[in-house]
Enzyme design. Structure first.
Site, mmCIF file in Angstrom:
data_model
loop_
_atom_site.group_PDB
_atom_site.id
_atom_site.type_symbol
_atom_site.label_atom_id
_atom_site.label_comp_id
_atom_site.label_asym_id
_atom_site.label_seq_id
_atom_site.Cartn_x
_atom_site.Cartn_y
_atom_site.Cartn_z
ATOM 1 N N SER A 15 0.821 -1.219 0.000
ATOM 2 C CA SER A 15 0.000 0.000 0.000
ATOM 3 C C SER A 15 0.850 1.261 0.000
ATOM 4 O O SER A 15 0.401 2.311 -0.456
ATOM 5 C CB SER A 15 -0.942 0.005 1.214
ATOM 6 O OG SER A 15 -0.243 -0.379 2.384
ATOM 7 N N TYR A 156 14.076 -5.927 15.330
ATOM 8 C CA TYR A 156 14.069 -5.767 13.869
ATOM 9 C C TYR A 156 15.267 -6.484 13.234
ATOM 10 O O TYR A 156 15.115 -7.214 12.243
ATOM 11 C CB TYR A 156 14.106 -4.274 13.552
ATOM 12 C CG TYR A 156 14.005 -3.917 12.087
ATOM 13 C CD1 TYR A 156 12.774 -3.908 11.445
ATOM 14 C CD2 TYR A 156 15.134 -3.556 11.358
ATOM 15 C CE1 TYR A 156 12.676 -3.563 10.101
ATOM 16 C CE2 TYR A 156 15.046 -3.199 10.027
ATOM 17 C CZ TYR A 156 13.810 -3.206 9.397
ATOM 18 O OH TYR A 156 13.727 -2.862 8.072
ATOM 19 N N ALA A 158 16.973 -8.950 14.429
ATOM 20 C CA ALA A 158 16.778 -10.406 14.545
ATOM 21 C C ALA A 158 15.805 -10.904 13.484
ATOM 22 O O ALA A 158 16.037 -11.933 12.848
ATOM 23 C CB ALA A 158 16.252 -10.750 15.944
ATOM 24 N N LYS A 160 15.166 -9.570 10.576
ATOM 25 C CA LYS A 160 15.718 -9.462 9.219
ATOM 26 C C LYS A 160 16.858 -10.459 8.986
ATOM 27 O O LYS A 160 17.080 -10.908 7.859
ATOM 28 C CB LYS A 160 16.173 -8.019 8.966
ATOM 29 C CG LYS A 160 15.019 -7.017 8.930
ATOM 30 C CD LYS A 160 14.013 -7.358 7.843
ATOM 31 C CE LYS A 160 12.908 -6.340 7.701
ATOM 32 N NZ LYS A 160 11.966 -6.646 6.625
#
Ligand code: NAP
Length: 248
Positions: A15, A156, A158, A160
C-alpha cells in the site's frame, strides 16, 4: 476472474513505500499485481490504480501477514482472481525501536510476528502453488540491519537476519523445482518507516553513505524486478544490498 495467462505477482505491504514501488515496477514488467496491505485501504487502492495504469490487472487484499489463516484467505482470493502466483515478494514490515533496556517483550514479539513469521506464512502456503506450476520466484525484503545489527533494533535486526535464514533454506530446498528465492537488503530508504527516525540521527546516517543520498523506493524495486525476471535465472539464495555502499 481475470485473464490468467498473464504472470501474477503478490506483493505484501504494497500500500505504501517500498512495497508500492515494487508493485508498480512489476506491473510495468507486465505482471498482474495482488496488493496486500494490513489496514490502509485507501493507500492500497491507490497502488492498485497505479498498477492498472500500466495496463495490467490488480486487486487489493487486506491480510495481516502474521496471521496464518488471513494469509490463507489472501492466497485463495489471489488464485480465484488470477489463477496463479508466479512471483511472491515478502515486503511487509514494521519497526518498534527501543534499546535493549527499554524494549518490552511485546515489542520483540510483534516485530518478529510480522517481519519473520509473516514471511514463513506466505512461503509455506504459496510453495504448493508454485510446485504445481513447476516454477516460481520469491524475493524477501530483509535489511542491512539483519547483516550488521543496529542500535535500538534488537527485534528488527533479529527478524531481518531470520529472513536471510529463510531465504537460503528455501533456495536450497526448492532450487531443483525451478523455484528461486533471494533477499534484498535495503539501507536507509525514503518511506514512512524512516520518517519516524529523529532528523539529526537521519542526517548523520546519510553523511556516512558513500553515495551521499538516501535510497528511493524505486532503487529497491528495480533490483526486485531484476531478481523476479529471467535475466537473473542463475541467481538464487543471495542477499543483495541496496544501500548506497553503506555496508561495504
Ligand atoms: P512502510 O512505508 O512503513 O510501509 C509498510 C508496509 O507494510 C505498508 O504497506 C503496510 O500496510 C504494510 N504492513 C505493515 N504491517 C503489516 C502486516 N502485519 N500485514 C500486512 N502488511 C503490513 O515501510 P517501508 O519502509 O516501505 O518498508 C518496506 C520493507 O522494507 C519492510 O520490510 C522494511 O523492513 C524494509 N526496509 C525498509 C528500509 C527503509 O529504510 N525504509 C530499510 C531496510 C529495509 P498498511 O499501509 O496497511 O499499514
Amino acid at each position: 476472474m481475470s485473464d490468467n495467462k498473464r504472470r501474477t505477482a503478490l506483493v505484501t505491504g504494497a500500500s505504501r513505500g517500498i512495497g508500492r514501488a515494487i508493485a508498480v515496477r512489476l506491473a510495468k514488467a507486465g505482471y498482474n499485481i495482488v496488493v496486500n496491505y494490513s489496514g490502509n485501504e485507501e493507500a492500497a487502492n491507490e497502488t492498485v490504480s497505479l498498477c492498472k495504469k500500466e495496463n495490467v490487472d490488480s486487486i487489493a487484499v487486506r491480510a495481516n501477514v502474521s496471521d496464518f489463516a488471513e494469509v490463507e484467505g489472501m492466497i485463495k482470493t489471489a488464485i480465484d482472481e488470477f489463477g496463479r502466483i508466479d512471483c511472491l515478494v515478502n515486503n511487509a514490515g514494521i519497526t518498534k525501536d527501543k534499546l535493549i533496556l527499554g524494549i518490552k517483550e511485546e515489542d520483540f514479539d510483534d516485530v518478529i510476528a510480522v517481519n519473520l513469521k509473516g514471511v514463513f506464512n506466505t512461503i509455506k502456503q504459496i510453495t504448493p502453488i508454485m510446485l504445481k506450476q513447476k516454477s516460481g520466484n520469491i524475493v524477501n525484503i530483509s535489511s542491512i540491519a539483519g547483516l550488521c545489527g543496529n542500535f535500538g533494533q534488537v527485534n528488527y535486526a533479529a527478524s531481518k537476519a531470520g529472513v536471510i535464514g529463510i531465504t537460503k533454506t528455501i533456495a536450497k530446498e526448492l532450487a531443483s523445482k525451478n523455484i528461486r528465492c533471494n533477499a534484498v537488503a535495503p539501507g536507509y530508504t525514503k518511506t514512512d518507516m524512516t520518517a519516524k527516525v529523529r532528523e539529526d540521527i537521519f542526517e548523520k546516517a546519510i553523511a556516512a553513505i558513500p553515495l551521499k543520498r538516501v535510497g528511493e523506493p524505486e532503487d529497491v524495486a528495480n533490483l526486485v524486478n531484476f531478481l523476479a525476471s529471467d535475466e537473473s535465472s542463475y541467481i538464487t539464495g543471495q542477499v543483495i544490498n541496496v544501500d548506497g555502499g553503506l555496508l561495504m
